[in-house]
Design a protein around this motif. Structure first.
Motif, PDB file in Angstrom:
ATOM      1  N   ARG A 192       0.585  -1.359   0.136  1.00 28.37           N
ATOM      2  CA  ARG A 192       0.003  -0.070   0.140  1.00 28.37           C
ATOM      3  C   ARG A 192       0.728   1.383  -0.014  1.00 28.37           C
ATOM      4  O   ARG A 192       0.382   2.480  -0.425  1.00 28.37           O
ATOM      5  CB  ARG A 192      -1.223  -0.061   1.126  1.00 28.37           C
ATOM      6  N   TYR A 193       2.056   1.263   0.564  1.00 25.91           N
ATOM      7  CA  TYR A 193       2.908   2.441   0.796  1.00 25.91           C
ATOM      8  C   TYR A 193       4.278   1.839   0.390  1.00 25.91           C
ATOM      9  O   TYR A 193       5.203   1.767   1.139  1.00 25.91           O
ATOM     10  CB  TYR A 193       3.003   2.945   2.263  1.00 25.91           C
TER      11      TYR A 193
ATOM     12  N   ASP B 180      -7.379  -0.373   4.839  1.00 28.18           N
ATOM     13  CA  ASP B 180      -7.325   0.921   5.219  1.00 28.18           C
ATOM     14  C   ASP B 180      -7.065   1.264   6.492  1.00 28.18           C
ATOM     15  O   ASP B 180      -7.814   0.790   7.438  1.00 28.18           O
ATOM     16  CB  ASP B 180      -8.344   1.813   4.645  1.00 28.18           C
TER      17      ASP B 180
ATOM     18  N   ASP C 200      -4.762  -6.029   5.903  1.00 26.91           N
ATOM     19  CA  ASP C 200      -4.587  -5.588   4.757  1.00 26.91           C
ATOM     20  C   ASP C 200      -5.957  -4.997   4.606  1.00 26.91           C
ATOM     21  O   ASP C 200      -6.839  -5.329   4.202  1.00 26.91           O
ATOM     22  CB  ASP C 200      -4.218  -6.812   3.804  1.00 26.91           C
TER      23      ASP C 200
ATOM     24  N   THR D  20      -5.378  10.134   5.179  1.00 26.94           N
ATOM     25  CA  THR D  20      -6.431   8.649   4.833  1.00 26.94           C
ATOM     26  C   THR D  20      -7.588   8.889   5.409  1.00 26.94           C
ATOM     27  O   THR D  20      -7.710   9.097   6.662  1.00 26.94           O
ATOM     28  CB  THR D  20      -5.694   7.658   5.138  1.00 26.94           C
TER      29      THR D  20
END
Length: 357
Positions: free
Chosen positions: A129-130, A147, A145, A217
């Motif tokens: 993701r990052y 947000d 896994d 986010t």
């Protein structure tokens, strides 16, 4: 010149010389000889342990440890060496070897069965993701896994709380990311050849990435900020945490170094908007007395208390209240000189969660 000295030494140390007859054959000298090996085994780890608790131990403390080494050496001679000397050593040696092998296997199995998050710097869920590629040290772990709902931001003294947060808040998607102090706009100079995430232009690069890709986010519900905070004196000068000497590790400085540091921290807090933020003060460090540690932290702590008064969404948590009495700290909660073990992380986070508004 050397030959006369060597000749004199041979005469002095010859079998019939007074040094051998009166000194080396005395009961005290013979006793020291008998315990010499266990004394050798005991004194070094005890002195090393002492320096873990006090960076510059007093002569009295060193003397007490040396005296204790003699006592333990004599106990080892009486309780271990002498009994073993009267037994058949082959079965004993085989038994000790078997115990050592079993211990190594048990430790390896325990380590292998520990959750990866307890010892890894990054995991696949986070790096997918990052995908930021830092020039050196980088922490990037995501508890599942999804947000993230809780952001853990800072350096290794933030990442040390990850294991405790994962256990205490299993319903949250906890993201631990970054490697540097959360202070926007500061520069930590180093030689141009230094490839460190937190020096020169690299510091601004990682700060920019975090604030553009992570901090905003929309699923985030809370932020925990922690770091190995620098120390400052009453005049606002940055000082070395261990020695108390005035140092200069960052810039630009507008006013005092303390004012500049807090302003940079406040700029980072501004990026969180109205999200609840818990700022975690520093954990104790071995080698510095509790009283001195509180003195080293006092100026920054006061400035952060004032900062919290300007930001109603910000709360403070002090791990020292969990780990330390007025004169002693629970050093068993550290895995090295200044980082929490998993047990320490759990203890600190449990207290922090209970205190959270």
């Amino acid at each position: 010149m050397l030959l006369p000295v060597c000749g004199a030494a041979l005469i002095i140390l010859s079998p019939g010389a007074p040094v051998n007859t009166w000194v080396l054959s005395s009961r005290a000298a013979v006793w020291v000889g008998l315990i010499s090996y266990p004394l050798y085994l005991w004194h070094w780890p005890l002195l090393s342990l002492l320096r873990n608790f006090e960076r510059a131990p007093s002569s009295l403390a060193i003397g007490a440890v040396v005296a204790g080494s003699f006592v333990l050496a004599e106990a080892t001679r009486r309780l271990v060496e002498q009994p073993l000397s009267t037994m058949r050593l082959a079965p004993v040696a085989a038994g000790l070897a078997a115990c050592m092998v079993a211990t190594v296997v048990l430790v390896a199995a325990t380590f292998a069965s520990a959750p990866v998050e307890a010892r890894a710097l990054v995991n696949a869920a986070c790096m997918t993701r990052y995908p930021y590629r830092a020039p050196s040290l980088w922490f990037c772990s995501l508890s599942r896994d999804a947000d993230p709902t809780l952001l853990l931001l800072g350096d290794s003294h933030a990442n040390q709380l990850y294991g405790g947060l994962v256990r205490a808040l299993p319903a949250e998607a906890i993201l631990s990311i970054g490697a540097c102090l959360p202070t926007i706009g500061l520069v930590f100079p180093a030689p141009k050849s230094t490839a460190s995430t937190c020096t020169n232009e690299h510091f601004a690069e990682q700060s920019g990435y975090l604030n553009s890709h992570v901090v905003g986010t929309p699923t985030l519900k809370r932020v925990v900020v922690s770091a190995m905070w620098p120390a400052f004196d009453a005049a606002g000068n940055e000082i070395d945490y261990w020695s108390g000497r005035v140092v200069s590790r960052f810039g630009p400085v507008d006013g005092t170094p303390l004012q500049s540091f807090v302003s940079a921290l406040e700029r980072q807090l501004g990026h969180f908007g109205s999200l609840p933020v818990t700022l975690v003060l520093d954990t104790p460090r071995r080698g510095v007395s509790v009283e001195v540690q509180r003195q080293r932290q006092a100026a920054l702590r006061k400035a952060i208390v004032d900062l919290a008064a300007r930001h109603p969404n910000m709360s403070l948590f002090d791990p020292m209240q969990v780990m330390c009495s007025p004169s002693w700290c629970r050093w068993n909660l550290l895995r090295d000189a200044n980082h929490l073990s998993l047990q320490g992380s759990i203890a600190v986070v449990d207290a922090m969660v209970k205190q959270a508004p």
